[in-house]
Design a protein around this motif. Structure first.
Motif, mmCIF file in Angstrom:
data_model
loop_
_atom_site.group_PDB
_atom_site.id
_atom_site.type_symbol
_atom_site.label_atom_id
_atom_site.label_comp_id
_atom_site.label_asym_id
_atom_site.label_seq_id
_atom_site.Cartn_x
_atom_site.Cartn_y
_atom_site.Cartn_z
ATOM 1 N N ARG A 234 0.850 -1.214 0.000
ATOM 2 C CA ARG A 234 0.000 0.000 0.000
ATOM 3 C C ARG A 234 0.866 1.238 0.000
ATOM 4 N N SER A 235 0.475 2.221 -0.808
ATOM 5 C CA SER A 235 1.230 3.473 -0.852
ATOM 6 C C SER A 235 0.470 4.556 -0.096
ATOM 7 N N ILE A 236 1.219 5.560 0.395
ATOM 8 C CA ILE A 236 0.597 6.681 1.086
ATOM 9 C C ILE A 236 -0.122 7.562 0.058
ATOM 10 N N TYR A 237 -1.221 8.143 0.451
ATOM 11 C CA TYR A 237 -2.077 8.879 -0.463
ATOM 12 C C TYR A 237 -2.084 10.371 -0.131
ATOM 13 N N ALA A 238 -2.620 11.156 -1.070
ATOM 14 C CA ALA A 238 -2.754 12.601 -0.867
ATOM 15 C C ALA A 238 -4.192 13.011 -1.153
ATOM 16 N N VAL A 239 -4.605 14.149 -0.600
ATOM 17 C CA VAL A 239 -5.968 14.647 -0.799
ATOM 18 C C VAL A 239 -5.912 16.080 -1.335
ATOM 19 N N LEU A 256 -0.392 15.560 1.744
ATOM 20 C CA LEU A 256 -0.421 14.351 2.568
ATOM 21 C C LEU A 256 -1.191 14.686 3.840
ATOM 22 N N PRO A 257 -2.329 14.044 4.081
ATOM 23 C CA PRO A 257 -3.156 14.428 5.227
ATOM 24 C C PRO A 257 -2.631 13.847 6.532
ATOM 25 N N SER A 258 -3.027 14.472 7.629
ATOM 26 C CA SER A 258 -2.615 13.969 8.940
ATOM 27 C C SER A 258 -3.133 12.559 9.167
ATOM 28 N N LYS A 259 -4.255 12.218 8.523
ATOM 29 C CA LYS A 259 -4.859 10.887 8.682
ATOM 30 C C LYS A 259 -3.940 9.778 8.202
ATOM 31 N N ALA A 260 -3.030 10.107 7.263
ATOM 32 C CA ALA A 260 -2.112 9.095 6.749
ATOM 33 C C ALA A 260 -1.179 8.581 7.828
ATOM 34 N N PHE A 261 -0.936 9.404 8.861
ATOM 35 C CA PHE A 261 -0.077 9.005 9.968
ATOM 36 C C PHE A 261 -0.885 8.778 11.252
ATOM 37 N N ALA A 262 -2.206 8.636 11.111
ATOM 38 C CA ALA A 262 -3.062 8.464 12.285
ATOM 39 C C ALA A 262 -2.870 7.092 12.900
ATOM 40 N N SER A 263 -3.306 6.956 14.151
ATOM 41 C CA SER A 263 -3.232 5.663 14.823
ATOM 42 C C SER A 263 -4.255 4.718 14.211
ATOM 43 N N TYR A 331 3.462 17.825 -0.442
ATOM 44 C CA TYR A 331 2.411 18.217 -1.386
ATOM 45 C C TYR A 331 2.825 17.909 -2.820
ATOM 46 N N LEU A 332 1.811 17.835 -3.683
ATOM 47 C CA LEU A 332 2.016 17.669 -5.123
ATOM 48 C C LEU A 332 1.118 18.659 -5.839
ATOM 49 N N ASP A 333 1.658 19.331 -6.862
ATOM 50 C CA ASP A 333 0.878 20.241 -7.696
ATOM 51 C C ASP A 333 0.656 19.575 -9.045
ATOM 52 N N ILE A 334 -0.605 19.241 -9.335
ATOM 53 C CA ILE A 334 -0.941 18.458 -10.522
ATOM 54 C C ILE A 334 -1.761 19.294 -11.493
ATOM 55 N N GLU A 335 -1.335 19.317 -12.762
ATOM 56 C CA GLU A 335 -2.082 20.015 -13.795
ATOM 57 C C GLU A 335 -3.293 19.146 -14.139
#
Length: 433
Positions: A234-239, A256-263, A331-335
């Protein structure tokens, strides 16, 4: 004369209606043609513009390092004090300049797999010092050995080797040694076969990272080059966060949301990162992910820099950290039209777990577990000015021009139709003398 006038007005209204209809039709048809052209060139397959630029990126990508220099090593070892750290950096390397290898298309799920060869070139002009700069950091071998070998008898043997090699809980290493590897004096004395080279990123040069599996964009261009899996996991996701203007190009910023590192209690998707018996207090701590399984059992934990978004207990043993969302988030900036990532900043911190050990002298006085921050990195890439100019002219410029033409045709057509029809009706109501 009245007939000529009325016919002229009707003709003008018809022309206006035709222009308005043409402008209206051009909107979906033009958008469809643009999407078709873009899709042809941005999917990751042999022969497309995107594939050529993707195999070997023309954008310069840099990896900056900030090292946490420990200010009070003796107080920590003798009194189990909080670790006081001072951030030093950036030290900058150019990375990801080698072409991707072992590229394999999978038409079943529209993905493409590859390996990314590793290489790093030090950039003195973008760094605060040299690769010979010294730092007081955790002794990687000592910390890992105590964790990997919990058996008391084995630890007695390890303790004698640690003392004989004059190793301790902390050590002084150069930047080059810390990042890329050094021969550890303690491990050199271990009688059975063991890797004696240690480093946060050892081995690196002449190795490859992956396997990466990314979407090729055939089913949806919005997914072009988005990571599906890394090493089969599984890879880490972004929102999505906001719209951003990047060098005149409208882009969507994903973070990258804080939820990605949540308990795991808060985010069940993170259950595999739970380390209940060590640090997570019944899996309620958050902000760090245990990746020891990926590091041959070494107690390596990743987090955002300065433990951003982490629960207070994670950083309670370390002083000198100042988490800042703007500086430390990813962060990622996507066109949005092409799905290209035009700018990104990947920021991660590498930490090691240290536990007390009654059998290892240099760890004996510790009264608690420490998650020790070693360094954090910022891997960045931004579309260059020339490529941004080309992108604006070839993609966004043409789209904007088409949109402008569509709006002009539609607006002029509607205005002409309404104006001529009003004039026609007004003229019809007047008696012709």
């Amino acid at each position: 004369m009245g007939c000529d006038r009325n016919c002229g007005l009707i003709t003008g209204a018809v022309i206006g209606a035709v222009l308005a209809v043409f402008g209206g039709i051009l909107m979906p048809v033009g958008d469809m043609l643009i999407q078709k052209t873009i899709k042809k060139e941005v999917v990751l397959e042999e022969g497309t513009t995107a594939f050529k630029n993707w195999v070997k990126t023309g954008t310069e990508i840099y990896r900056q390092f900030w090292i946490f220099d420990v200010q009070n090593p003796q107080e920590v070892m003798m009194n189990s004090s909080n670790i006081q750290v001072k951030q030093r950096g950036p030290y900058t390397y150019r990375v990801r300049f080698l072409a991707k290898e072992n590229i394999t298309q999978d038409p079943k799920d529209n993905t493409i797999s590859f390996l990314q060869p590793n290489g790093a070139i030090f950039e003195p002009s973008l760094s605060v010092g040299t690769e010979a700069d010294n730092f007081t950091v955790l002794n990687l071998a000592v910390a890992a050995a105590a964790h990997i070998y919990p058996n008391p008898f084995v630890q007695v043997v390890l303790n004698s080797l640690i003392n004989k090699s004059k190793s301790s809980m902390f050590q002084v290493r150069t930047l080059r040694e810390l990042l890329w590897g050094y021969t550890d004096p303690f491990l050199s004395l271990v009688p059975y076969p063991v890797t004696t080279r240690v480093g946060m990123f050892y081995p690196y040069n002449n190795t490859a990272d992956g396997v990466y599996k990314v979407f090729n964009g055939k089913d949806s261009i919005s997914k072009v080059a988005i990571i599906d899996t890394y090493k089969g996991k599984r890879s880490i996701y972004a929102v999505f966060e906001s719209d951003v203007n990047l060098k005149g190009i409208p882009v969507y910023r994903f973070v990258l949301p804080s939820k990605a590192f949540a308990s795991p209690v808060q985010n069940p998707d993170n259950h595999c990162f739970c380390t209940e018996k060590i640090i997570s207090k019944n899996c309620t701590s958050y902000g760090v992910l245990d990746i020891s399984k990926c590091k041959e059992g070494k107690p390596v934990y990743i987090s955002l820099p300065h433990f951003l978004y982490a629960s207070p207990d994670v950083s309670e043993t370390t002083d000198g950290l100042n988490p800042n969302e703007e500086e430390h988030r990813t962060y990622l900036d996507i066109e949005p039209i092409t799905g290209f990532t035009l700018q990104f900043a990947k920021r991660l911190q590498v930490n090691l777990l240290v536990k007390p050990s009654n059998k290892i002298q240099v760890l004996k006085r510790l009264k608690r577990n420490y998650i020790v921050p070693i360094l954090w990195l910022n891997e960045t890439g931004t579309i260059g000015d020339e490529k941004a100019k080309m992108f604006r002219s070839q993609v966004t410029g043409k789209i904007n021009l088409l949109g402008l033409i569509e709006m002009i045709l539609l607006s002029v057509g509607v205005v002409m139709f309404v104006a001529f029809m009003i004039s026609y009706c007004a003229c019809r109501s007047k008696p012709i003398k």
